[in-house]
Scaffold this active site. Structure first.
Site, PDB file in Angstrom:
ATOM      1  N   ASP A  58      -8.761  -4.946  -6.231  1.00 40.34           N
ATOM      2  CA  ASP A  58      -8.384  -3.918  -5.264  1.00 40.34           C
ATOM      3  C   ASP A  58      -9.252  -2.676  -5.464  1.00 40.34           C
ATOM      4  OD1 ASP A  58      -7.158  -2.003  -3.652  1.00 40.34           O
ATOM      5  OD2 ASP A  58      -5.131  -2.637  -4.171  1.00 40.34           O
ATOM      6  N   SER A  88       0.848  -1.187   0.000  1.00 42.60           N
ATOM      7  CA  SER A  88       0.000   0.000   0.000  1.00 42.60           C
ATOM      8  C   SER A  88       0.894   1.251   0.000  1.00 42.60           C
ATOM      9  CB  SER A  88      -0.963  -0.035   1.190  1.00 42.60           C
ATOM     10  OG  SER A  88      -1.983   0.920   1.037  1.00 42.60           O
ATOM     11  N   HIS A 101      -7.071  -5.449  -1.815  1.00 41.64           N
ATOM     12  CA  HIS A 101      -5.963  -4.613  -1.352  1.00 41.64           C
ATOM     13  C   HIS A 101      -5.106  -5.410  -0.367  1.00 41.64           C
ATOM     14  CE1 HIS A 101      -4.006  -0.761  -1.120  1.00 41.64           C
ATOM     15  NE2 HIS A 101      -4.060  -0.759   0.196  1.00 41.64           N
TER      16      HIS A 101
END
Length: 664
Positions: A591, A506, A623
């Site tokens: 995602d 991320s 994600h």
């Protein structure tokens, strides 16, 4: 707080730091199979029922998928009560009727979570929120209304979460509280009436809002300016309100107003007057073990605060009610590490206690307060106990301007801490933090011979000044802090300057891309998982209900959606030609936060400029990776990749049955 244990490696490290010679040769431990670290826990998320007759936990099915199990504490009969066959269940909650368990599940990581109930008597499973494209928030429950649940849904407006009341018996759903447009988290009183809310306004203030009844008008009780507010007051689903007193006249709030750290304060609900500070710490905010609420201990009989935990280098408890002082002292002495009490029965006499350590599995105990006795129930991954795991050492690293960076160093067992290959492992967020404890990825890499460094760069949620120090400097100062961490490890003689890699997910993945473009001669290679390459694209493509998130990002970074020059300065996509080090990228097809196209675009650009990038997409992930098969696959690819550029030990990658990996 520094670790107190003295080990062979710690002595060698101290000698090397002070320039003294020492013969520190030891045999490396055997390779820990990846499957051992990546396999599902045999028992996890253990809780006790409100009537203390049963416990529940997550455990694998015969298909190795995490499901909810229950066990009768008297007869020890156990059974699996859910039937997930793919991604597994990540958590659950007891209803106060002792008959229903509640859990959330989404589709292939798309984060449109539905709330489900399972009836322990009939074994029936019901989708309580069967609305396509609608996301359910965590449920609110009360022992005074055991047959009902309150749940937030963005059903009326995709951008806003209203509260709905749902019957556990019939599944009937009715609108209970309508979101005026800025509420990010809701709070019910002891009668399961929505009477408080945490709001994040267009003025970027965090507001505690209350009302006297379910039909009374709302009024603002506490306003906290943007740079004083804690992270939970600025994120979708966040809530700085711990709860009401039993009589509904007082409110327990995690307030950072006019304070550098988050304190637990008691407010008068009628006036907002601060009656007293119940718990605080001069260095750290309240512990947020699950990222969406504060870790506190409250008496289930009347809700009064008993203790609170704060997290600087390691979580530490502060006793508020002297009646639990002896209990916490006993639990602290039971085994090394840190603990929390996530579950109690309604009488407060039975506690479920979770212990965390850095060198072993999580332990679950059932504590009988009257007998002053705790009984070990499970360890989440007992197979880890046969292996030598590495200590995670809390470390304060000075940045170039003298700022103290809370960091963690994990050294490979059996190797002298000198000229080691180094993996800089970067957390996401950026408004999150690395914490002390057993991390499977860290242990895997340490076992393979790498020193692993985790730096809580400025923006991390250590305390208010720490988080705010990076405002307007996201992608610049955050990178400098990470670079300073690497420089420290090299200066101490721990890291070989020619064998340094960077890895993260991320925002950590963004940091990897950023670092490889800014410092092409520093890093030998990088591993990026679901990292955004273009910040403006990230902001323009996030889900509708992320309005608070978008406001916070643009305030703390700058408006990359309106200022293309700023976006090009900070976004790795526009500097991809400078990425020459080998790169491994992993991404989930569904995602909803960082769209797959972000990775596709930077991969295309790097390859056009002659760079080396391996790109792996998982067709049933979002994600990050939830399925054990996909984690096992990507960890194997990462291990082989790092072996190629840093030379660590290797368990060769093999195709994982059930993984949906596709190399693009």
């Amino acid at each position: 707080m520094q670790p107190t244990s003295v080990t062979f490696l710690s002595v060698c490290l101290l000698l090397s730091v002070f320039g003294l010679s020492a013969t520190c040769v030891a045999q490396e431990p055997p390779l820990i199979p990846r499957k051992v670290l990546d396999s599902p826990a045999t028992h996890e998320f253990v809780t006790i029922s409100p009537d203390a007759k049963m416990m529940a936990y997550l455990a694998p099915s015969d298909q190795n998928v995490a499901n909810i199990w229950v066990e009768d504490l008297a007869t020890h009969q156990k059974r699996m009560v859910t039937r997930d066959q793919h991604r597994g269940i990540g958590g659950y909650q007891w209803a106060f009727d002792n008959t229903h368990l509640l859990y959330e599940s989404d589709e292939n990581g798309n984060e449109d979570f539905h709330l489900y109930s399972v009836d322990l008597k009939s074994t029936a499973i019901r989708d309580l929120t069967p609305f396509l494209g609608v996301r359910a928030g965590p449920p609110l429950l009360s022992s005074s209304r055991p047959d009902e649940v309150l749940v937030g849904l963005n059903l009326r407006d995709p951008k806003l979460f209203d509260v709905y009341r749902v019957s556990l018996q019939s599944g009937a759903t009715t609108l209970d509280a309508e979101n005026p447009g800025d509420v990010i988290g809701w709070t019910a009183d002891d009668r399961l009436v929505i009477r408080a809310a945490t709001a994040f306004t267009d003025k970027l203030e965090t507001v505690v809002r209350v009302r006297d009844s379910g039909k009374s008008p709302w009024r603002d009780l506490l306003n906290i300016p943007f740079e004083q507010a804690t992270f939970l007051g600025q994120v979708n689903g966040g809530n700085i309100i711990v709860g009401f007193s039993q009589d509904g006249t007082k409110l327990l709030v995690g307030s950072s107003k006019d304070s550098p750290t988050n304190r637990l304060v008691e407010l008068e609900a009628a006036t907002g007057k601060e009656l007293r500070v119940l718990a605080s710490d001069p260095q750290a905010d309240l512990w947020q073990a699950f990222a969406d609420h504060f870790i506190v201990l409250r008496d289930p009989r009347d809700g009064h605060l008993q203790a609170a935990a704060f997290n600087y280098l390691k979580p530490e408890w502060r006793v508020v009610d002297p009646a639990v002082a002896a209990d916490l002292k006993y639990l602290s002495s039971l085994q090394p590490g840190v603990f929390l009490v996530p579950s109690q029965d309604l009488s407060g006499s039975k506690w479920m206690v979770w212990y965390f350590t850095d060198t072993g599995p999580v332990s679950y105990y059932l504590y009988d307060r009257a007998a002053h006795q705790a009984r070990l129930l499970f360890r989440d991954r007992p197979h880890l106990e046969q292996y030598k795991l590495a200590e995670m050492r809390p470390t304060i690293i000075p940045a170039r301007d003298g700022f103290k960076l809370v960091s963690y160093l994990t050294l490979p067992p059996g190797k002298a801490p000198k000229s080691l290959p180094l993996l800089l492992f970067v957390h996401g967020g950026p408004w999150a933090r690395d914490e002390w404890g057993m991390d499977p990825v860290v242990q895997l890499m340490a076992n393979r011979g790498y020193a692993v460094l985790q730096v809580n760069y400025r923006a991390s949620t250590i305390n208010g000044p720490y988080m705010n120090a990076a405002n307007g400097k996201i992608g610049t100062l955050t990178d400098e802090d990470l670079t300073d961490g690497v420089a420290w490890a090299v200066k101490q003689g721990i890291a070989d300057p020619k064998r340094i890699a960077i890895m993260g997910g991320s925002f950590g993945g963004y940091s990897v891309l950023r670092a490889l473009s800014l410092h092409p001669d520093l890093y030998a290679c990088g591993v990026d998982v679901v990292g955004p390459a273009d910040l403006a694209t990230l902001m323009n493509s996030i889900p509708d209900y992320w309005k608070p998130v978008k406001k916070r990002w643009l305030q703390r970074i700058g408006d990359v959606t309106a200022n293309q020059a700023l976006n090009e300065k900070l976004s790795p996509l526009y500097h991809a030609a400078d990425i020459h080090a080998p790169l491994l990228i992993g991404h989930g097809k569904f995602d909803p936060r960082v769209k797959l196209a972000q990775s596709e675009k930077i991969v295309e650009t790097i390859r056009k400029n002659g760079g080396q990038v391996t790109f792996v997409v998982y067709s049933d992930e979002g994600h990050g990776f939830a399925r054990p098969e996909n984690n096992l696959d990507f960890d194997g690819r990462t291990e082989e990749f790092l072996h190629g550029c840093l030379g660590g030990r290797l368990e060769p990658w093999e195709k994982v049955p059930g993984s949906t990996a596709e190399v693009k």
